[in-house]
Design a protein around this motif. Structure first.
Motif, PDB file in Angstrom:
ATOM      1  N   MET A   1       0.836  -1.205   0.000  1.00  0.00           N
ATOM      2  CA  MET A   1       0.000   0.000   0.000  1.00  0.00           C
ATOM      3  C   MET A   1       0.869   1.253   0.000  1.00  0.00           C
ATOM      4  O   MET A   1       0.737   2.136  -0.825  1.00  0.00           O
ATOM      5  CB  MET A   1      -0.923  -0.017   1.231  1.00  0.00           C
ATOM      6  N   SER A   2       1.831   1.321   0.963  1.00  0.00           N
ATOM      7  CA  SER A   2       2.682   2.499   1.087  1.00  0.00           C
ATOM      8  C   SER A   2       3.528   2.697  -0.159  1.00  0.00           C
ATOM      9  O   SER A   2       3.689   3.819  -0.647  1.00  0.00           O
ATOM     10  CB  SER A   2       3.574   2.376   2.317  1.00  0.00           C
ATOM     11  N   GLU A   3       4.057   1.592  -0.722  1.00  0.00           N
ATOM     12  CA  GLU A   3       4.898   1.697  -1.912  1.00  0.00           C
ATOM     13  C   GLU A   3       4.090   2.178  -3.103  1.00  0.00           C
ATOM     14  O   GLU A   3       4.553   3.033  -3.876  1.00  0.00           O
ATOM     15  CB  GLU A   3       5.530   0.333  -2.210  1.00  0.00           C
ATOM     16  N   ASN A   4       2.887   1.645  -3.275  1.00  0.00           N
ATOM     17  CA  ASN A   4       2.035   2.078  -4.374  1.00  0.00           C
ATOM     18  C   ASN A   4       1.640   3.541  -4.222  1.00  0.00           C
ATOM     19  O   ASN A   4       1.578   4.290  -5.207  1.00  0.00           O
ATOM     20  CB  ASN A   4       0.778   1.211  -4.442  1.00  0.00           C
ATOM     21  N   LEU A   5       1.372   3.955  -2.982  1.00  0.00           N
ATOM     22  CA  LEU A   5       1.002   5.338  -2.721  1.00  0.00           C
ATOM     23  C   LEU A   5       2.167   6.263  -3.040  1.00  0.00           C
ATOM     24  O   LEU A   5       1.979   7.339  -3.627  1.00  0.00           O
ATOM     25  CB  LEU A   5       0.573   5.497  -1.266  1.00  0.00           C
ATOM     26  N   ARG A   6       3.374   5.860  -2.696  1.00  0.00           N
ATOM     27  CA  ARG A   6       4.560   6.673  -2.984  1.00  0.00           C
ATOM     28  C   ARG A   6       4.750   6.813  -4.494  1.00  0.00           C
ATOM     29  O   ARG A   6       5.050   7.911  -4.992  1.00  0.00           O
ATOM     30  CB  ARG A   6       5.794   6.032  -2.351  1.00  0.00           C
ATOM     31  N   THR A   7       4.555   5.745  -5.247  1.00  0.00           N
ATOM     32  CA  THR A   7       4.681   5.795  -6.714  1.00  0.00           C
ATOM     33  C   THR A   7       3.653   6.766  -7.297  1.00  0.00           C
ATOM     34  O   THR A   7       3.970   7.588  -8.170  1.00  0.00           O
ATOM     35  CB  THR A   7       4.492   4.400  -7.319  1.00  0.00           C
ATOM     36  N   ALA A   8       2.424   6.678  -6.800  1.00  0.00           N
ATOM     37  CA  ALA A   8       1.373   7.576  -7.288  1.00  0.00           C
ATOM     38  C   ALA A   8       1.681   9.020  -6.922  1.00  0.00           C
ATOM     39  O   ALA A   8       1.453   9.943  -7.721  1.00  0.00           O
ATOM     40  CB  ALA A   8       0.026   7.156  -6.707  1.00  0.00           C
ATOM     41  N   ALA A   9       2.224   9.231  -5.726  1.00  0.00           N
ATOM     42  CA  ALA A   9       2.557  10.581  -5.284  1.00  0.00           C
ATOM     43  C   ALA A   9       3.651  11.191  -6.158  1.00  0.00           C
ATOM     44  O   ALA A   9       3.569  12.360  -6.570  1.00  0.00           O
ATOM     45  CB  ALA A   9       2.991  10.558  -3.827  1.00  0.00           C
ATOM     46  N   ASP A  10       4.679  10.416  -6.480  1.00  0.00           N
ATOM     47  CA  ASP A  10       5.751  10.922  -7.340  1.00  0.00           C
ATOM     48  C   ASP A  10       5.231  11.247  -8.734  1.00  0.00           C
ATOM     49  O   ASP A  10       5.697  12.199  -9.382  1.00  0.00           O
ATOM     50  CB  ASP A  10       6.884   9.896  -7.418  1.00  0.00           C
ATOM     51  N   ALA A  11       4.269  10.469  -9.213  1.00  0.00           N
ATOM     52  CA  ALA A  11       3.691  10.734 -10.534  1.00  0.00           C
ATOM     53  C   ALA A  11       2.956  12.069 -10.545  1.00  0.00           C
ATOM     54  O   ALA A  11       3.054  12.842 -11.509  1.00  0.00           O
ATOM     55  CB  ALA A  11       2.748   9.595 -10.925  1.00  0.00           C
ATOM     56  N   VAL A  12       2.201  12.353  -9.483  1.00  0.00           N
ATOM     57  CA  VAL A  12       1.509  13.645  -9.393  1.00  0.00           C
ATOM     58  C   VAL A  12       2.533  14.778  -9.335  1.00  0.00           C
ATOM     59  O   VAL A  12       2.379  15.820  -9.975  1.00  0.00           O
ATOM     60  CB  VAL A  12       0.591  13.692  -8.161  1.00  0.00           C
ATOM     61  N   LEU A  13       3.607  14.575  -8.579  1.00  0.00           N
ATOM     62  CA  LEU A  13       4.660  15.589  -8.496  1.00  0.00           C
ATOM     63  C   LEU A  13       5.233  15.876  -9.884  1.00  0.00           C
ATOM     64  O   LEU A  13       5.475  17.034 -10.237  1.00  0.00           O
ATOM     65  CB  LEU A  13       5.769  15.128  -7.560  1.00  0.00           C
ATOM     66  N   GLU A  35       2.099  11.111   3.363  1.00  0.00           N
ATOM     67  CA  GLU A  35       1.685   9.815   3.908  1.00  0.00           C
ATOM     68  C   GLU A  35       0.820  10.011   5.157  1.00  0.00           C
ATOM     69  O   GLU A  35      -0.201   9.327   5.339  1.00  0.00           O
ATOM     70  CB  GLU A  35       2.913   8.975   4.244  1.00  0.00           C
ATOM     71  N   ALA A  36       1.216  10.963   6.012  1.00  0.00           N
ATOM     72  CA  ALA A  36       0.434  11.230   7.218  1.00  0.00           C
ATOM     73  C   ALA A  36      -0.958  11.732   6.872  1.00  0.00           C
ATOM     74  O   ALA A  36      -1.951  11.357   7.512  1.00  0.00           O
ATOM     75  CB  ALA A  36       1.163  12.240   8.100  1.00  0.00           C
ATOM     76  N   LEU A  37      -1.056  12.572   5.857  1.00  0.00           N
ATOM     77  CA  LEU A  37      -2.344  13.158   5.482  1.00  0.00           C
ATOM     78  C   LEU A  37      -3.241  12.154   4.761  1.00  0.00           C
ATOM     79  O   LEU A  37      -4.444  12.067   5.040  1.00  0.00           O
ATOM     80  CB  LEU A  37      -2.124  14.384   4.587  1.00  0.00           C
ATOM     81  N   VAL A  38      -2.673  11.399   3.820  1.00  0.00           N
ATOM     82  CA  VAL A  38      -3.480  10.540   2.951  1.00  0.00           C
ATOM     83  C   VAL A  38      -3.718   9.163   3.577  1.00  0.00           C
ATOM     84  O   VAL A  38      -4.857   8.677   3.623  1.00  0.00           O
ATOM     85  CB  VAL A  38      -2.812  10.396   1.570  1.00  0.00           C
ATOM     86  N   ALA A  39      -2.656   8.534   4.040  1.00  0.00           N
ATOM     87  CA  ALA A  39      -2.791   7.164   4.538  1.00  0.00           C
ATOM     88  C   ALA A  39      -3.251   7.124   5.993  1.00  0.00           C
ATOM     89  O   ALA A  39      -4.018   6.241   6.386  1.00  0.00           O
ATOM     90  CB  ALA A  39      -1.457   6.429   4.400  1.00  0.00           C
ATOM     91  N   TYR A  58       0.533  19.752  -0.383  1.00  0.00           N
ATOM     92  CA  TYR A  58      -0.933  19.752  -0.362  1.00  0.00           C
ATOM     93  C   TYR A  58      -1.554  19.490  -1.723  1.00  0.00           C
ATOM     94  O   TYR A  58      -2.659  18.955  -1.809  1.00  0.00           O
ATOM     95  CB  TYR A  58      -1.532  20.982   0.332  1.00  0.00           C
ATOM     96  N   PHE A  59      -0.857  19.809  -2.816  1.00  0.00           N
ATOM     97  CA  PHE A  59      -1.431  19.484  -4.123  1.00  0.00           C
ATOM     98  C   PHE A  59      -1.335  17.976  -4.413  1.00  0.00           C
ATOM     99  O   PHE A  59      -2.275  17.372  -4.940  1.00  0.00           O
ATOM    100  CB  PHE A  59      -0.755  20.293  -5.228  1.00  0.00           C
ATOM    101  N   VAL A  60      -0.220  17.374  -4.063  1.00  0.00           N
ATOM    102  CA  VAL A  60      -0.095  15.921  -4.259  1.00  0.00           C
ATOM    103  C   VAL A  60      -1.089  15.199  -3.355  1.00  0.00           C
ATOM    104  O   VAL A  60      -1.788  14.266  -3.783  1.00  0.00           O
ATOM    105  CB  VAL A  60       1.349  15.455  -3.975  1.00  0.00           C
ATOM    106  N   ALA A  61      -1.182  15.622  -2.096  1.00  0.00           N
ATOM    107  CA  ALA A  61      -2.144  15.003  -1.183  1.00  0.00           C
ATOM    108  C   ALA A  61      -3.568  15.170  -1.699  1.00  0.00           C
ATOM    109  O   ALA A  61      -4.389  14.239  -1.612  1.00  0.00           O
ATOM    110  CB  ALA A  61      -2.006  15.616   0.210  1.00  0.00           C
ATOM    111  N   THR A  62      -3.877  16.325  -2.267  1.00  0.00           N
ATOM    112  CA  THR A  62      -5.219  16.554  -2.820  1.00  0.00           C
ATOM    113  C   THR A  62      -5.535  15.566  -3.923  1.00  0.00           C
ATOM    114  O   THR A  62      -6.615  14.944  -3.948  1.00  0.00           O
ATOM    115  CB  THR A  62      -5.327  17.994  -3.365  1.00  0.00           C
ATOM    116  N   ALA A  63      -4.602  15.413  -4.866  1.00  0.00           N
ATOM    117  CA  ALA A  63      -4.838  14.495  -5.988  1.00  0.00           C
ATOM    118  C   ALA A  63      -5.072  13.074  -5.483  1.00  0.00           C
ATOM    119  O   ALA A  63      -5.997  12.376  -5.949  1.00  0.00           O
ATOM    120  CB  ALA A  63      -3.661  14.538  -6.954  1.00  0.00           C
TER     121      ALA A  63
END
Length: 723
Positions: A1-13, A35-39, A58-63
């Motif tokens: 979960m955390s690894e997939n979330l990190r990959t998605a976060a970098d893509a938004v960045l 991670e604290a905000l989303v997960a 906050y923009f990555v967390a929003t997406a």
């Protein structure tokens, strides 16, 4: 979960920064916050230097939250420039952003409909909206119920320990209390020492969620910016500072910002630099919104060498290649200073940061310090007026009953509103009847803190140690160490020498006297309520004509010469010869300029035919000698003085709001029969001579008297004006 979330976060960045290669990666602290905000749906406080990438969090967390079905992100953001930058950044990441602020009132209904329809990912709201009754009662509860992430940008504004306290931010406590359980909250700032950080955490309630043990995630990083090269240059006077800019501005890297402490100074500096061939624009709280947008766009595109700005450009302006920040005048707080210089050097290897302190700085600091939270007597008076009213009292109506300027009165009411003592409703303000305590100890401590900050700025200018280390220690940065780049670490990069040509031009520009004084045209609201039957428009036949002042006290030119004459405790005496010579030049320019009596313009007044002075408790010699000299030089008779009416000499004329000043001035003056006879014989307008004009009401009241007594026009002339 955390690894997939990190990959998605970098893509938004990658989308946010325009990286098509897939190589964009979040910093570890950015990822920890996301991670604290989303997960984990936690609350977080991020204190990181300007340019660190707080908006990316906050923009990555929003997406990511929107992809998971969360409601829109609400960002409370203090400045329009900041909002515009944020909207553009959001669009790059495919995030739909809208805003509600004072500049787009016509769009509010449409924006709110789009939010309700789920068409908006990010809603940016100015803090002032939070205290608007309709927004607070109708919009805010719905927003709180559906918000997926609450972001408080520039969160230091919530703390009255900080340099930029804004009481509207306190309204966030209400919204926080109404958020559904599990709604993440992010507070961000680049300028908070340990005390402000703790206060922000307390104000926002950034503790852990009620059903969890962990507290807020606090991410506080080192505040060094390796591209910034700090320096201080002490120059003899304002003319040398302008001349230095004229000689050296072109050599500064790229384009940048020149900060001043006052609007008048920003306009003076910008006008001089344009005269010297530079493309610059002024930017202040008085600049129209459309002109601000144009100025911002021109700086972003490097079409201007600099914006000459007040602190209106202090937060949120994002230009990665900003090459320099120069301060013509020292801010009163090292935290405020660090925030402003942090505009530079975000995306370049080297940026110049230079402070040019001036002797007018401390007078300006004292003026802003005078706007602190009012004394208990004034607060209690306000609460009593509201309690005695049988309906809401508007701000203008309240001014007539309370001896406070509107800006101070409004700030005080907002604090009382948050504290529960008053409530803003449609039509004005009401008292709630709740018990309220005046926290004198806290207000006194805040005042002492302001004094300590001023001393810290004096020490910054005088230090022989590392300047960056000094600023970082002021912000309680535990990693502070010598930077190796500032003038004290690496040697001075600038000298104080200026060319004779530039210095002569600067002296001529600063020595050019004359400020236009617009007459009062409307009586203040609420005067009948205090026994003064004046309201609406002042009849044209009872208005003064447009007048002149020698200079503004906030000017860096004539202001420095005039300020000692009007300082508290200054001795009265005859007008200095150089001031008389300058006033004569003002009269000559006035006569020949547009609308002047020698201009030939249609509708221009006739040449003045006499001089009238105004009675004064504090500076009678100054005024009478100025009137006599003007009459002598202009070969006009000195017709007389408008004296205080018998028994009406005011002990103190409030320098607060217009209504209070007019209340004291109304009926305070009288035209003697002798002066009335002189006015009746005069074949043209008269010059009305006084020492100082702040609100303009003394001139308005006396001019009305003279016109009612037979004067054929009144042209006000004073030595100094405040604004």
């Amino acid at each position: 979960m955390s690894e997939n979330l990190r990959t998605a976060a970098d893509a938004v960045l990658g989308r946010l920064v325009g990286d098509a290669t897939g190589s964009a990666r979040l910093r570890e602290d950015q990822w920890r916050a996301i991670e604290a905000l989303v997960a984990q749906r936690r609350r977080a406080l991020v204190v990181q230097r300007t340019g660190w990438g707080k908006s990316a969090v906050y923009f990555v967390a929003t997406a990511l939250l929107r992809e998971r079905g969360s409601g829109p992100t609400v960002i409370v953001s203090p400045l329009l420039a900041l909002m515009r930058n944020q909207i553009e950044a959001a669009e790059r990441a495919g995030i739909r952003a809208r805003t509600i602020n004072s500049a787009n009132t016509e769009e509010w209904d449409a924006v709110q409909a789009e939010v309700a329809a789920g068409m908006v990912d990010v809603l940016l709201v100015s803090p002032e909206r939070l205290s608007n009754p309709d927004f607070r009662d109708d919009v805010l509860p719905k927003l709180a119920a559906t918000t997926g992430l609450l972001v408080v940008d520039e969160a230091h504004c919530i703390s009255d320990w900080g340099h930029d306290f804004r009481p509207d931010y306190r309204r966030l406590r209400t919204m926080l209390a109404e958020l559904p359980p599990g709604t993440p909250v992010l507070a961000t700032t680049a300028t908070a020492n340990a005390r402000v950080t703790a206060d922000v955490a307390e104000q926002l309630g950034t503790g852990g969620l009620p059903d969890r043990d962990e507290g807020a995630l606090v991410l506080r990083g080192p505040l060094d910016r390796e591209s910034l090269a700090l320096a201080v240059l002490e120059l003899p006077d304002a003319a040398h500072r302008l001349a230095w800019l004229a000689d050296n501005l072109q050599a500064l890297p790229g384009s940048g910002i020149i900060y001043t402490l006052a609007v008048a100074a920003a306009e003076e500096v910008a006008a001089f630099l344009r005269q010297r061939g530079y493309r610059v624009a002024s930017y202040s709280g008085k600049t129209e919104d459309a002109d601000r947008r144009t100025a911002e766009a021109d700086l972003l595109a490097n079409r201007v060498k600099a914006l000459v700005a007040t602190s209106a450009l202090g937060m949120g302006f994002d230009k990665q290649d900003l090459g320099f920040v120069v301060h013509v005048g020292s801010p009163s707080s090292p935290i405020a200073y660090y925030q402003q210089v942090g505009r530079a050097g975000r995306g370049v290897d080297h940026a110049e940061v230079l402070l040019l302190p001036g002797r007018e700085d401390e007078a300006i600091w004292r003026y802003f310090a005078s706007l602190a939270f009012p004394g208990e007597e004034q607060v209690r008076r306000t609460l009593q007026v509201l309690a005695d009213a049988d309906r809401p009292v508007s701000l203008p109506a309240l001014e007539a009953r309370v001896d406070l300027r509107r800006s101070r009165l409004e700030t005080m009411l907002k604090v009382l509103d948050v504290d529960g003592a008053v409530r803003r409703v449609r039509g004005g303000w009401t008292a709630t009847g709740q018990r309220w305590m005046y926290d004198a100890e806290r207000y006194a401590w805040v005042a002492r803190q302001r004094e300590a900050e001023q001393q810290a700025m004096r020490d910054y200018a005088a230090t022989t140690g590392c300047r960056m280390e000094y600023l970082r220690r002021q912000l309680d940065d535990e990693a502070a160490e010598p930077c190796g780049r500032c003038d004290n670490c690496a040697g001075a990069r600038f000298t104080g020498g200026v060319s004779a040509e530039a210095l002569d031009a600067a002296r001529a520009a600063l020595g050019r006297p004359g400020v236009q004084l617009e007459p009062r045209r409307m009586w203040p609201t609420g005067m009948p309520a205090v026994g003064v039957e004046l309201k609406g428009r002042i009849p044209a036949s009872e208005q003064a004509l447009t007048g002149r002042a020698l200079g503004r006290l906030s000017d860096i030119g004539w202001g420095n010469r005039l300020r000692p004459m009007f300082a508290e405790g200054a001795l009265d005496g005859p007008v200095p010869a150089d001031a008389v010579d300058a006033v004569v030049r003002v009269l000559a320019d006035w006569a020949r300029g547009p609308g002047g009596w020698a201009s030939g313009d249609p509708g221009a007044p006739a040449r003045p035919v006499g001089v009238v002075t105004v009675d004064s408790r504090t500076r009678p010699q100054l005024i009478e000698s100025l009137g006599a000299r003007i009459a002598e030089v202009g070969r006009m008779p000195l017709l007389g003085r408008v004296r205080y009416a018998e028994g009406r000499v005011p002990e103190r004329i409030p320098r607060s709001n217009s209504a209070q000043r007019l209340r004291v001035l109304h009926g305070a003056f009288a035209v003697s029969p002798e002066l009335a006879a002189e006015l009746a014989r005069a074949a043209g307008p008269v010059l009305l001579v006084d020492d100082f004009s702040d609100t303009g009401w003394t001139l308005a009241v006396v001019a009305r008297l003279l016109l009612r007594s037979g004067a054929r026009g009144v042209l006000p002339l004073v030595l100094a004006t405040q604004g």
